[in-house]
Design an enzyme around this catalytic site. Sequence first.
Site, PDB file in Angstrom:
ATOM      1  N   GLU A  94       0.949   6.399  -7.043  1.00 20.62           N
ATOM      2  CA  GLU A  94      -0.180   7.280  -7.351  1.00 20.62           C
ATOM      3  C   GLU A  94       0.202   8.749  -7.225  1.00 20.62           C
ATOM      4  O   GLU A  94      -0.147   9.556  -8.090  1.00 20.62           O
ATOM      5  CB  GLU A  94      -1.367   6.958  -6.436  1.00 20.62           C
ATOM      6  N   GLU A 120       0.827  -1.214   0.000  1.00 23.68           N
ATOM      7  CA  GLU A 120       0.000   0.000   0.000  1.00 23.68           C
ATOM      8  C   GLU A 120       0.858   1.259   0.000  1.00 23.68           C
ATOM      9  O   GLU A 120       0.501   2.254  -0.653  1.00 23.68           O
ATOM     10  CB  GLU A 120      -0.942  -0.006   1.204  1.00 23.68           C
TER      11      GLU A 120
END
Length: 127
Positions: free
Chosen positions: A78, A71
């Site tokens: 991102e 993550e």
Amino acid sequence: MNENQKFSIIDRAKSFKYAFNGLKLFFINEHNGRIHLFAAILAIALSFCLKLSAYEWIAVLLVIAMVIIAEIINSAIEKLADVISSEYHPKIKTVKDLAAAGVLVAAFVAVAVGLIIFLPKLFACIG
């Protein structure tokens, strides 16, 4: 880093400071980070309650780390992709989707490991 630059304890200490800052930013700013942290705390608490063996602890801790690492990398990708282009781009979408898929696979494995370890122990407590 310059090849001729000498080893520096201060520089190494700064690198830890940056890493801990990254963890802080991750858990404060990323909703999924907080969800994974909550799940990790629950899994660790359950592990204590069920008195896991050393090998079971290793498995639980490894999958927790695997999901959180995936993550963190996904979040970094991102953020970088958003800096590269704020507009929609199909290749950036593909990169983001692939990074998210990595988190999904890690989460599925973590759930499977959790079920394998916790379900028999929970059934033994109930029955």
